[in-house]
Design an enzyme around this catalytic site. Structure first.
Site, PDB file in Angstrom:
ATOM      1  N   HIS A  12      -3.908 -15.867 -10.367  1.00 41.88           N
ATOM      2  CA  HIS A  12      -2.681 -15.318  -9.769  1.00 41.88           C
ATOM      3  C   HIS A  12      -2.229 -16.306  -8.694  1.00 41.88           C
ATOM      4  O   HIS A  12      -2.375 -16.054  -7.501  1.00 41.88           O
ATOM      5  CB  HIS A  12      -2.992 -13.929  -9.178  1.00 41.88           C
ATOM      6  N   GLY A  44       0.820  -1.218   0.000  1.00 37.55           N
ATOM      7  CA  GLY A  44       0.000   0.000   0.000  1.00 37.55           C
ATOM      8  C   GLY A  44       0.851   1.264   0.000  1.00 37.55           C
ATOM      9  O   GLY A  44       0.591   2.199  -0.776  1.00 37.55           O
TER      10      GLY A  44
HETATM   11  P1  NAI Z   1       1.687  -5.764   4.960  1.00 37.48           P
HETATM   12  O1  NAI Z   1       1.533  -6.663   6.129  1.00 37.48           O
HETATM   13  O2  NAI Z   1       2.981  -5.061   4.785  1.00 37.48           O
HETATM   14  O3  NAI Z   1       0.521  -4.666   4.958  1.00 37.48           O
HETATM   15  C1  NAI Z   1      -0.816  -4.993   5.116  1.00 37.48           C
HETATM   16  C2  NAI Z   1      -1.454  -3.837   5.865  1.00 37.48           C
HETATM   17  O4  NAI Z   1      -2.861  -4.072   5.934  1.00 37.48           O
HETATM   18  C3  NAI Z   1      -0.950  -3.704   7.321  1.00 37.48           C
HETATM   19  O5  NAI Z   1      -0.408  -2.410   7.520  1.00 37.48           O
HETATM   20  C4  NAI Z   1      -2.203  -3.934   8.158  1.00 37.48           C
HETATM   21  O6  NAI Z   1      -2.246  -3.179   9.346  1.00 37.48           O
HETATM   22  C5  NAI Z   1      -3.284  -3.516   7.172  1.00 37.48           C
HETATM   23  N1  NAI Z   1      -4.597  -3.992   7.537  1.00 37.48           N
HETATM   24  C6  NAI Z   1      -4.979  -5.185   8.055  1.00 37.48           C
HETATM   25  N2  NAI Z   1      -6.298  -5.201   8.303  1.00 37.48           N
HETATM   26  C7  NAI Z   1      -6.782  -3.992   7.936  1.00 37.48           C
HETATM   27  C8  NAI Z   1      -8.066  -3.400   7.929  1.00 37.48           C
HETATM   28  N3  NAI Z   1      -9.139  -4.066   8.371  1.00 37.48           N
HETATM   29  N4  NAI Z   1      -8.180  -2.138   7.488  1.00 37.48           N
HETATM   30  C9  NAI Z   1      -7.113  -1.445   7.050  1.00 37.48           C
HETATM   31  N5  NAI Z   1      -5.860  -1.952   7.021  1.00 37.48           N
HETATM   32  C10 NAI Z   1      -5.707  -3.209   7.457  1.00 37.48           C
HETATM   33  O7  NAI Z   1       1.364  -6.655   3.654  1.00 37.48           O
HETATM   34  P2  NAI Z   1       1.744  -6.310   2.141  1.00 37.48           P
HETATM   35  O8  NAI Z   1       3.046  -6.917   1.829  1.00 37.48           O
HETATM   36  O9  NAI Z   1       1.529  -4.868   1.905  1.00 37.48           O
HETATM   37  O10 NAI Z   1       0.635  -7.145   1.354  1.00 37.48           O
HETATM   38  C11 NAI Z   1      -0.721  -6.768   1.410  1.00 37.48           C
HETATM   39  C12 NAI Z   1      -1.596  -7.778   0.686  1.00 37.48           C
HETATM   40  O11 NAI Z   1      -1.311  -7.736  -0.708  1.00 37.48           O
HETATM   41  C13 NAI Z   1      -1.368  -9.235   1.113  1.00 37.48           C
HETATM   42  O12 NAI Z   1      -2.595  -9.927   1.159  1.00 37.48           O
HETATM   43  C14 NAI Z   1      -0.486  -9.779   0.018  1.00 37.48           C
HETATM   44  O13 NAI Z   1      -0.567 -11.182  -0.088  1.00 37.48           O
HETATM   45  C15 NAI Z   1      -1.055  -9.059  -1.175  1.00 37.48           C
HETATM   46  N6  NAI Z   1      -0.201  -8.975  -2.345  1.00 37.48           N
HETATM   47  C16 NAI Z   1      -0.810  -9.122  -3.556  1.00 37.48           C
HETATM   48  C17 NAI Z   1      -0.103  -9.010  -4.727  1.00 37.48           C
HETATM   49  C18 NAI Z   1      -0.807  -9.131  -6.030  1.00 37.48           C
HETATM   50  O14 NAI Z   1      -0.142  -9.204  -7.067  1.00 37.48           O
HETATM   51  N7  NAI Z   1      -2.128  -9.132  -6.067  1.00 37.48           N
HETATM   52  C19 NAI Z   1       1.360  -8.785  -4.699  1.00 37.48           C
HETATM   53  C20 NAI Z   1       1.891  -8.600  -3.368  1.00 37.48           C
HETATM   54  C21 NAI Z   1       1.124  -8.703  -2.235  1.00 37.48           C
END
Ligand code: NAI
Length: 313
Positions: A180, A12
């Site tokens: 994906h 994000g």
């Molecule tokens: P991260 O752990 O660094 O960040 C996730 C954030 O979401 C955290 O800051 C957390 O506090 C927040 N969060 C959790 N519940 C929440 C809620 N109810 N409201 C608001 N914020 C909330 O994880 P990262 O690395 O940023 O990955 C995020 C997601 O994206 C994961 O599910 C990951 O698997 C996915 N992802 C998808 C990709 C794609 O190509 N579609 C590529 C890379 C990651």
């Protein structure tokens, strides 16, 4: 143009940063549940505005959806990332609850927004968003194919260089469709090219099979190295989707969308090439799939339906 990014974690924050640097929005709102994290990251970004020369306002808030009101695009990255050895699909239970609640809140305040879903398992989270919000399908788009295609181009360029054909990832044209996930994504070798020349004329079948395998496990490779999932390419890929919408680029990008008969499928979200512009996705682009690529796409569909079945009502 106002853009909300839900989840101020690795992906994000990277999306918000790239969008600010590229000057696509007048305002970006970064929202997270963790107290202070979005505020801190937004402040850090605003303190890079002078050095990078942008005038986008980046604002961080904790769980305050009123601050997201009137967003044109909402990018959903909230949720758990996978750890080494995990599949994306293992995240379905916990992330479904998070995604369902955040898209509901975001939609209340931004009824006209286009939603870009990043949280994994992304194909199922896109389907869940569509069902939970009741939005028309053009406004719910999952990001996965853009990232997987970037990885495909990277591995192709590496193989081409090794075979004596100088290439950077941007010299290569290549697309990944299907789910994906590590097993069933479909790198379309048959239409991949280096400056217009089919890669099948430049690389052996064995080398191309190796490129395909490396592409499929590209995310897992990085998770193994980083201890968590990647963020630079995912963030840049999500920003590329926002760019196509904001600039009404009508660009063809593989994205996860709800099919209504295209590719012979319906009632699920899976990666296919679409035309992306100001109204979200305008149409699905038909690529003729044959042989192994068609079989792999069909496997993707089966796999996507299996994960959707775990979503319940
Ligand atoms: P991260 O752990 O660094 O960040 C996730 C954030 O979401 C955290 O800051 C957390 O506090 C927040 N969060 C959790 N519940 C929440 C809620 N109810 N409201 C608001 N914020 C909330 O994880 P990262 O690395 O940023 O990955 C995020 C997601 O994206 C994961 O599910 C990951 O698997 C996915 N992802 C998808 C990709 C794609 O190509 N579609 C590529 C890379 C990651």
């Amino acid at each position: 143009m106002k853009i909300t990014v839900v989840g101020a974690g690795n992906v994000g924050a990277t999306v918000a940063n790239v969008l600010a640097i590229k000057k696509f929005a007048s305002e970006i709102v970064l929202i997270d549940i963790k107290e202070g994290v979005s505020e801190g990251k937004a402040m850090d970004m605003m303190q890079s505005a002078h050095a990078l020369g942008y005038d986008t306002t980046v604002r961080g808030v904790t769980n305050d959806y009123a601050a997201t009101a009137g967003s044109d695009v909402v990018v959903v990255t909230s949720g758990l990332p996978r750890k080494p050895g995990m599949t994306r699909e293992e995240l379905v239970g916990v992330n479904a609850k998070i995604v369902k609640s955040v898209v509901g809140e975001a939609l209340k305040h931004s009824p006209n927004a286009i939603f870009i879903i990043i949280s994994n398992p992304m194909d199922a989270m896109t389907y869940l968003t569509l069902k939970a919000t009741g939005l028309p399908r053009n406004r719910v788009i999952g990001m996965g194919g853009m990232l997987d295609s970037s990885r495909f181009r990277y591995y192709l360029s590496e193989a081409l260089n090794k075979a004596g054909h100088p290439a950077t990832p941007t010299d290569v044209d290549g697309m990944v469709i299907g789910g994906h996930n590590d097993k069933t994504m479909v790198p379309l070798v048959s239409i991949a090219t280096l400056r217009g020349i089919p890669v099948t004329q430049l690389l052996s079948k064995q080398v191309l099979d190796d490129v395909v395998q490396k592409t499929k496990v590209g995310g897992a490779t990085l998770t193994g190295l980083l201890g968590t999932s990647a963020w630079y390419a995912p963030g840049a890929s999500a920003a590329a989707l926002v760019e196509a919408i904001v600039l009404d680029a009508k660009k063809v990008i593989p994205c996860c969308v709800y099919l209504e008969g295209e590719y012979g499928e319906k009632e699920l979200c899976v990666g296919v090439p679409i035309v992306l512009g100001k109204d979200g996705f305008e149409k699905v682009v038909d690529v003729k799939l044959e042989g192994e690529e068609k079989a792999k796409f069909d496997e993707s569909v089966v796999a996507a339906r299996e994960v959707n079945a775990q979503l319940g009502d």
